[in-house]
Motif scaffolding. Structure first.
Motif, mmCIF file in Angstrom:
data_model
loop_
_atom_site.group_PDB
_atom_site.id
_atom_site.type_symbol
_atom_site.label_atom_id
_atom_site.label_comp_id
_atom_site.label_asym_id
_atom_site.label_seq_id
_atom_site.Cartn_x
_atom_site.Cartn_y
_atom_site.Cartn_z
ATOM 1 N N VAL A 36 -2.433 -5.456 -18.732
ATOM 2 C CA VAL A 36 -3.321 -5.328 -19.889
ATOM 3 C C VAL A 36 -4.374 -4.234 -19.724
ATOM 4 O O VAL A 36 -4.969 -3.800 -20.696
ATOM 5 N N ASP A 37 -4.628 -3.811 -18.489
ATOM 6 C CA ASP A 37 -5.575 -2.729 -18.223
ATOM 7 C C ASP A 37 -5.356 -2.230 -16.798
ATOM 8 O O ASP A 37 -4.476 -2.721 -16.083
ATOM 9 N N ALA A 38 -6.155 -1.253 -16.405
ATOM 10 C CA ALA A 38 -5.974 -0.631 -15.092
ATOM 11 C C ALA A 38 -6.219 -1.608 -13.938
ATOM 12 O O ALA A 38 -5.494 -1.593 -12.945
ATOM 13 N N THR A 39 -7.219 -2.457 -14.079
ATOM 14 C CA THR A 39 -7.505 -3.433 -13.026
ATOM 15 C C THR A 39 -6.329 -4.382 -12.841
ATOM 16 O O THR A 39 -5.908 -4.651 -11.709
ATOM 17 N N ASP A 40 -5.794 -4.871 -13.947
ATOM 18 C CA ASP A 40 -4.611 -5.736 -13.906
ATOM 19 C C ASP A 40 -3.431 -5.005 -13.270
ATOM 20 O O ASP A 40 -2.693 -5.564 -12.464
ATOM 21 N N GLU A 79 -0.442 -4.136 -6.121
ATOM 22 C CA GLU A 79 -0.706 -4.634 -4.773
ATOM 23 C C GLU A 79 0.129 -5.877 -4.489
ATOM 24 O O GLU A 79 0.671 -6.034 -3.403
ATOM 25 N N HIS A 80 0.246 -6.759 -5.472
ATOM 26 C CA HIS A 80 1.021 -7.984 -5.310
ATOM 27 C C HIS A 80 2.515 -7.689 -5.136
ATOM 28 O O HIS A 80 3.191 -8.326 -4.333
ATOM 29 N N PHE A 106 3.859 -2.132 -4.931
ATOM 30 C CA PHE A 106 4.129 -0.870 -5.618
ATOM 31 C C PHE A 106 5.618 -0.615 -5.771
ATOM 32 O O PHE A 106 6.085 0.512 -5.706
ATOM 33 N N ASP A 107 6.373 -1.676 -5.956
ATOM 34 C CA ASP A 107 7.826 -1.579 -6.071
ATOM 35 C C ASP A 107 8.231 -1.217 -7.504
ATOM 36 O O ASP A 107 8.861 -2.009 -8.196
ATOM 37 N N VAL A 108 7.803 -0.035 -7.943
ATOM 38 C CA VAL A 108 8.185 0.474 -9.254
ATOM 39 C C VAL A 108 8.600 1.935 -9.105
ATOM 40 O O VAL A 108 8.235 2.595 -8.130
#
Length: 127
Positions: free
Chosen positions: A37-41, A47-48, A51-53
């Motif tokens: 929903v935003d950069a913090t999310d 991190e969770h 960075f598996d994207v």
């Protein structure tokens, strides 16, 4: 017969309707999507998930932290991760106004499903 591996995208968009439609387009195009929903999310999800994207698609202007600030943070943790910036501002405004760096991948809203998928695949295949 083996299937082509799924492409994974982190989608960061603060407008719920735009986020849901964009996520649906990407999923229909073969992407596995993690939506934020935003950069913090987005940072928490990265991190969770370690960075598996393969690609980050982020709105440029969001409350709290901009898409460009998010990109800078992500690049520090995962250099070379592909980024696609989206915005309702015209391309000329985005680049001339310094909202993103020249040469960055950009797609102006509103976009069609074909435009989004073509641009996402272009960014992933860029050398």
């Amino acid at each position: 017969m083996s299937e082509e591996p799924s492409k994974k995208a982190l989608l960061v968009e603060d407008n719920e309707m735009v986020r849901k439609v964009t996520q649906r387009i990407l999923e229909r195009g073969g992407f596995v999507v993690v939506a934020a929903v935003d950069a913090t999310d987005a940072l928490l999800k990265c991190e969770h998930n370690g960075f598996d994207v393969d690609l980050v698609i982020t709105d440029i202007e969001m409350p709290g932290m901009s898409g460009t600030q998010l990109a800078e943070r992500i690049q520090l943790m995962r250099p070379g991760l592909r980024m696609l910036f989206i915005s309702g501002h015209p391309e000329e405004t985005v680049f001339r106004g310094g909202l993103i760096q020249p040469g960055a991948a950009f797609l102006e809203k509103p976009f069609t499903p074909n435009q989004l998928l073509a641009k996402a695949l272009e960014v992933l295949s860029a050398r």
